[in-house]
Write an enzyme that holds these catalytic residues in place. Structure first.
Site, short mmCIF file in Angstrom:
data_model
loop_
_atom_site.label_atom_id
_atom_site.label_comp_id
_atom_site.label_asym_id
_atom_site.label_seq_id
_atom_site.Cartn_x
_atom_site.Cartn_y
_atom_site.Cartn_z
CE LYS A 72 -2.46 1.52 3.66
NZ LYS A 72 -3.58 1.74 4.61
CD GLN A 143 -9.61 5.42 10.67
OE1 GLN A 143 -10.11 4.54 11.36
NE2 GLN A 143 -9.18 5.18 9.46
CG ASP A 231 2.08 9.45 21.75
OD1 ASP A 231 1.97 9.86 20.58
OD2 ASP A 231 3.16 9.49 22.38
N1 NAD Z 1 -3.66 3.96 13.39
C1 NAD Z 1 -4.13 3.71 12.18
O1 NAD Z 1 -4.15 2.59 11.71
C2 NAD Z 1 -4.68 4.84 11.39
C3 NAD Z 1 -5.23 4.58 10.12
C4 NAD Z 1 -5.81 5.64 9.43
C5 NAD Z 1 -5.80 6.90 9.98
N2 NAD Z 1 -5.22 7.10 11.19
C6 NAD Z 1 -5.21 8.40 11.82
O2 NAD Z 1 -6.52 8.65 12.31
C7 NAD Z 1 -6.70 10.04 12.41
C8 NAD Z 1 -8.03 10.45 11.83
O3 NAD Z 1 -8.05 10.15 10.43
P1 NAD Z 1 -9.37 10.42 9.60
O4 NAD Z 1 -9.17 9.81 8.27
O5 NAD Z 1 -10.54 10.03 10.42
O6 NAD Z 1 -9.30 12.01 9.48
P2 NAD Z 1 -10.54 13.02 9.40
O7 NAD Z 1 -9.98 14.32 8.95
O8 NAD Z 1 -11.64 12.41 8.61
O9 NAD Z 1 -11.03 13.14 10.91
C9 NAD Z 1 -10.30 13.80 11.90
C10 NAD Z 1 -11.30 14.52 12.79
O10 NAD Z 1 -10.65 14.99 13.96
C11 NAD Z 1 -11.19 16.27 14.26
N3 NAD Z 1 -10.26 16.91 15.17
C12 NAD Z 1 -9.12 17.60 14.91
N4 NAD Z 1 -8.53 17.95 16.06
C13 NAD Z 1 -9.31 17.48 17.07
C14 NAD Z 1 -9.24 17.52 18.48
N5 NAD Z 1 -8.23 18.12 19.11
N6 NAD Z 1 -10.24 16.95 19.17
C15 NAD Z 1 -11.26 16.33 18.57
N7 NAD Z 1 -11.38 16.25 17.25
C16 NAD Z 1 -10.41 16.82 16.50
C17 NAD Z 1 -11.40 16.92 12.93
O11 NAD Z 1 -12.32 18.02 13.00
C18 NAD Z 1 -11.95 15.74 12.12
O12 NAD Z 1 -13.35 15.64 12.23
C19 NAD Z 1 -5.50 10.66 11.72
O13 NAD Z 1 -4.59 11.03 12.71
C20 NAD Z 1 -4.93 9.53 10.90
O14 NAD Z 1 -3.55 9.68 10.65
C21 NAD Z 1 -4.68 6.10 11.91
#
Ligand code: NAD
Length: 323
Positions: A72, A143, A231
């Site tokens: 990927k 997410q 974290d």
């Molecule tokens: N661990 C994993 O396997 C994995 C996989 C995919 C994505 N991620 C991570 O998950 C996170 C979310 O990704 P996504 O695709 O859902 O993004 P997204 O942009 O769709 O959602 C993120 C949300 O967080 C909100 N936000 C920002 N700061 C905030 C805060 N301090 N408190 C509460 N909400 C807040 C935003 O308004 C938004 O709605 C990212 O950090 C991404 O890198 C992790």
């Protein structure tokens, strides 16, 4: 000359196949059992970084039991929301395990969203109390949705307390959750989406320097937390209240630690593979606090890709391209 074509699957092709969250959780369970028994090949992911807090990662894996091999190529750009673009985008290449030939190139945005929620739920199967009814979601984007979707399959959820900085995101999330017959409470502050809840998912942006909002004393005994955004959301003292801190891949976790992430986490109890393969215990009492900090690894994607590919072939979906 044998056929040397690849099947291109766009995002709408992938979505149209209707692979279910249940299928994805089950596929991940097989993949992580294989990993726990040392039967997969997955080097730590290399990445390049064109902007602060942004990444593009290459994530290869081979799961012999699923005859799945590929890579990927996925990016995460926190500023994309302001441009009206998704945070996570990318492509996945699935190869033939006998010849190495590429079989398919597919959009990986949907797969990434779904498999990450599925990994949270799979870890929760081993680490959360089975009777968990309430959940806090901090970060209600892609997410937030997929994590709730997966957890509601495995737990008798009744109430979700949601927190997001963007009211519009929060409203959309609330509508989805209500559509799943969940009672929705919009928290006024992050603490409200943590205190007293059985399950906690943090899924805001991943930051190199955590904002560490969630403090010690907020989460109750018996709770399970999934740190989808690493974290970033958790203060070290709060994470150290966990009786068991787990991750999906220890070598990759150590790599992240060596480049500056995870400076204040407790010792790692087990990998998700070890939990699923029964090599380390999951939850052992109703009072334990547990954490899954799944980094998101190639194994997740390569567990799902063959299902997508197979279904596309069965349904005649996709565009054939010459190699
Ligand atoms: N661990 C994993 O396997 C994995 C996989 C995919 C994505 N991620 C991570 O998950 C996170 C979310 O990704 P996504 O695709 O859902 O993004 P997204 O942009 O769709 O959602 C993120 C949300 O967080 C909100 N936000 C920002 N700061 C905030 C805060 N301090 N408190 C509460 N909400 C807040 C935003 O308004 C938004 O709605 C990212 O950090 C991404 O890198 C992790």
């Amino acid at each position: 000359m044998p056929d040397q074509r690849i099947l291109y699957l766009s995002q709408s092709d992938v979505v149209s196949l209707g692979v279910t969250m249940r299928e994805i959780v089950d596929a991940l369970e097989v993949a992580f059992r294989e990993a726990g028994n040392g039967r997969v090949e997955m080097p730590p992911k290399p990445g390049v970084h064109t902007r602060p807090d942004a990444f593009i990662h290459a994530m290869p894996a081979y799961i012999p039991a699923l005859r799945s091999v590929g890579v990927k190529w996925v990016s995460g750009y926190p500023d994309n929301a302001r441009r009206g673009l998704p945070y996570i985008t990318g492509l996945l290449i699935l190869n033939d395990d006998e010849t190495g030939l590429p079989l398919s190139v597919m959009d990986c945005t949907w797969i990434t969203a779904m498999r990450t929620g599925a990994a949270t739920a799979l870890a929760a199967r081993y680490l959360a109390r089975p009777e968990s009814e309430t959940i806090g979601v901090l970060g209600c984007g892609v997410q937030g949705h997929s994590n709730l979707e997966a957890l509601r399959l495995l737990f008798p959820l009744k109430r979700v307390v949601a927190y997001d900085l963007e009211p519009e995101r929060l409203n959309r999330f609330a509508e989805t959750a209500q559509g799943w017959n969940l009672e929705v409470v919009k928290a006024r502050d992050p603490r409200g989406a943590v205190e007293g809840l059985d399950l906690i998912v943090t899924s805001g942006p991943i930051l190199r320097t955590p904002h560490a909002t969630i403090k010690a004393g907020w989460w109750k005994a018996g709770a399970y937390a999934s740190l989808v955004d690493f974290d970033s959301y958790w203060d070290g003292a709060a994470m150290k209240e966990a009786d068991k801190f787990c991750t999906d891949d220890v070598p990759q976790f150590e790599h992240y630690r060596s480049i500056g992430y995870f400076q204040h986490v407790p010792p790692i109890h087990a990998s998700l593979g070890e939990l699923v393969a029964g090599k380390k215990p999951g939850r052992e009492s109703p009072h334990e606090r547990t954490i899954a900090c799944n980094l998101g690894i190639a194994l997740d994607d390569m567990a799902v890709a063959p299902i997508v590919h197979r279904r596309a072939l069965e349904r005649g979906i996709g565009t054939w391209l010459d190699l």
